[in-house]
Write a protein that holds these residues in place. Sequence first.
Motif, mmCIF file in Angstrom:
data_model
loop_
_atom_site.group_PDB
_atom_site.id
_atom_site.type_symbol
_atom_site.label_atom_id
_atom_site.label_comp_id
_atom_site.label_asym_id
_atom_site.label_seq_id
_atom_site.Cartn_x
_atom_site.Cartn_y
_atom_site.Cartn_z
ATOM 1 N N VAL A 128 0.835 -1.204 0.000
ATOM 2 C CA VAL A 128 0.000 0.000 0.000
ATOM 3 C C VAL A 128 0.874 1.261 0.000
ATOM 4 C CG1 VAL A 128 -1.703 1.311 1.327
ATOM 5 C CG2 VAL A 128 -1.874 -1.189 1.194
ATOM 6 N N HIS A 129 2.017 1.178 0.658
ATOM 7 C CA HIS A 129 2.851 2.360 0.872
ATOM 8 C C HIS A 129 3.987 2.508 -0.146
ATOM 9 C CE1 HIS A 129 0.883 2.982 4.731
ATOM 10 N NE2 HIS A 129 1.157 1.738 5.070
ATOM 11 N N PHE A 130 4.450 1.383 -0.714
ATOM 12 C CA PHE A 130 5.665 1.441 -1.525
ATOM 13 C C PHE A 130 5.499 0.652 -2.826
ATOM 14 C CE2 PHE A 130 6.749 0.863 3.038
ATOM 15 C CZ PHE A 130 7.080 2.186 3.315
ATOM 16 N N LEU A 131 6.253 1.058 -3.835
ATOM 17 C CA LEU A 131 6.261 0.340 -5.104
ATOM 18 C C LEU A 131 7.193 -0.860 -5.034
ATOM 19 C CD1 LEU A 131 6.442 3.356 -7.592
ATOM 20 C CD2 LEU A 131 4.445 1.918 -7.086
ATOM 21 N N PRO A 132 6.906 -1.916 -5.785
ATOM 22 C CA PRO A 132 7.819 -3.067 -5.813
ATOM 23 C C PRO A 132 9.223 -2.642 -6.238
ATOM 24 C CG PRO A 132 5.735 -3.622 -6.852
ATOM 25 C CD PRO A 132 5.701 -2.132 -6.602
ATOM 26 N N GLY A 133 10.224 -3.279 -5.636
ATOM 27 C CA GLY A 133 11.602 -3.002 -6.002
ATOM 28 C C GLY A 133 12.136 -1.690 -5.502
ATOM 29 N N SER A 134 11.505 -1.097 -4.475
ATOM 30 C CA SER A 134 11.882 0.238 -4.019
ATOM 31 C C SER A 134 13.082 0.257 -3.071
ATOM 32 C CB SER A 134 10.701 0.906 -3.300
ATOM 33 O OG SER A 134 9.627 1.128 -4.191
ATOM 34 N N PHE A 135 13.530 -0.925 -2.592
ATOM 35 C CA PHE A 135 14.548 -0.940 -1.539
ATOM 36 C C PHE A 135 15.677 -1.915 -1.866
ATOM 37 C CE2 PHE A 135 10.579 0.410 0.380
ATOM 38 C CZ PHE A 135 10.974 1.566 1.048
ATOM 39 N N ASP A 136 16.856 -1.553 -1.393
ATOM 40 C CA ASP A 136 18.027 -2.419 -1.549
ATOM 41 C C ASP A 136 18.148 -3.399 -0.392
ATOM 42 O OD1 ASP A 136 19.113 -0.905 -3.871
ATOM 43 O OD2 ASP A 136 19.320 0.685 -2.369
ATOM 44 N N VAL A 137 17.679 -2.996 0.773
ATOM 45 C CA VAL A 137 17.743 -3.823 1.977
ATOM 46 C C VAL A 137 16.403 -3.735 2.687
ATOM 47 C CG1 VAL A 137 18.881 -4.198 4.195
ATOM 48 C CG2 VAL A 137 20.225 -3.386 2.243
ATOM 49 N N VAL A 138 15.873 -4.886 3.091
ATOM 50 C CA VAL A 138 14.636 -4.930 3.874
ATOM 51 C C VAL A 138 14.920 -5.695 5.159
ATOM 52 C CG1 VAL A 138 12.269 -5.783 4.013
ATOM 53 C CG2 VAL A 138 13.101 -4.767 1.886
ATOM 54 N N LEU A 139 14.629 -5.066 6.288
ATOM 55 C CA LEU A 139 14.782 -5.692 7.593
ATOM 56 C C LEU A 139 13.417 -6.059 8.150
ATOM 57 C CD1 LEU A 139 17.211 -3.106 9.301
ATOM 58 C CD2 LEU A 139 17.788 -4.922 7.670
ATOM 59 N N CYS A 140 13.353 -7.224 8.762
ATOM 60 C CA CYS A 140 12.136 -7.631 9.475
ATOM 61 C C CYS A 140 12.606 -8.420 10.696
ATOM 62 C CB CYS A 140 11.236 -8.473 8.573
ATOM 63 S SG CYS A 140 9.628 -8.870 9.309
ATOM 64 N N HIS A 141 12.893 -7.703 11.759
ATOM 65 C CA HIS A 141 13.521 -8.290 12.942
ATOM 66 C C HIS A 141 12.534 -8.355 14.095
ATOM 67 C CE1 HIS A 141 17.694 -6.755 11.361
ATOM 68 N NE2 HIS A 141 17.211 -7.771 10.661
ATOM 69 N N GLY A 142 12.307 -9.570 14.606
ATOM 70 C CA GLY A 142 11.427 -9.732 15.749
ATOM 71 C C GLY A 142 9.973 -9.470 15.454
ATOM 72 N N VAL A 143 9.542 -9.771 14.241
ATOM 73 C CA VAL A 143 8.157 -9.506 13.821
ATOM 74 C C VAL A 143 7.400 -10.796 13.519
ATOM 75 C CG1 VAL A 143 6.710 -8.429 12.046
ATOM 76 C CG2 VAL A 143 8.728 -7.224 12.907
ATOM 77 N N LEU A 144 8.050 -11.748 12.859
ATOM 78 C CA LEU A 144 7.341 -12.940 12.385
ATOM 79 C C LEU A 144 6.681 -13.720 13.515
ATOM 80 C CD1 LEU A 144 8.577 -12.345 9.624
ATOM 81 C CD2 LEU A 144 9.048 -14.789 9.400
ATOM 82 N N MET A 145 7.227 -13.652 14.721
ATOM 83 C CA MET A 145 6.628 -14.407 15.826
ATOM 84 C C MET A 145 5.232 -13.914 16.198
ATOM 85 S SD MET A 145 9.378 -12.346 16.767
ATOM 86 C CE MET A 145 10.670 -13.401 17.367
#
Length: 233
Positions: free
Chosen positions: A82-99
């Motif tokens: 909703v907020h960003f276009l595909p391919g907009s970032f070089d690095v994506v962090l998702c730390h301590g979220v999946l749980m």
Amino acid sequence: MARRLDEQIAGRFPVGQRLRVLDVGMGQGTQALRLARAGHQVTGVEREPAMVAAAREALAGEPVGIRDRVRIVEGDGQDTGVHFLPGSFDVVLCHGVLMYVEEPDALLAGLARMLAPGGLLSLLVRNADALAMRPGLSGDWAGALGAFDTVSYRNRLGLDVRADRLATLTAALAGIGAPLQSWYGVRVFTDTAADDAGAPADLATLLATEERAGRTDPYRAVAALLHLCGVRG
């Protein structure tokens, strides 16, 4: 973990390149600010108002040049499209979220879509293959026995959440086009330490020991947390 993340970045991008970083579930902004200080352009996504307020307060204390490199978006990590276009970032962090996500496949797919080709996806998850370690080392034998056959656990906040198995995430990352390149254990020896325990006098030695264990079999496989790095093809 920060050292390993920096190592992965240094190994995949030219020195001095200002990267576009997305930090999903940024919390109080620890990693976002650290990477902004290193010169990168960081966008943090966080849905908890208290964490957003803490991140904004921390950001306000930084020099203007660093403040200009950080954008905070109040929202759910599952709504990145909703907020960003595909391919907009070089690095994506998702730390301590999946749980906290009951069915993480859609979230992972959305994160992968945010990556430019060759982009790095960094995940920090609870290790479902080692859930018996904490209760076992604490002498809670019934809790340890019950942990072998589940991916559910109660965290230190008193919340019932879930953990992830390395094999399951390896398959999931391959399926979303960001296959696993490296993985590490986090909190191999220190998981049972009290949250309010002060820093030991030999902190440097402790950190060196944890880092070595987090890279070494069989120790990394029984770490409380796993740090996984996938790369978008």
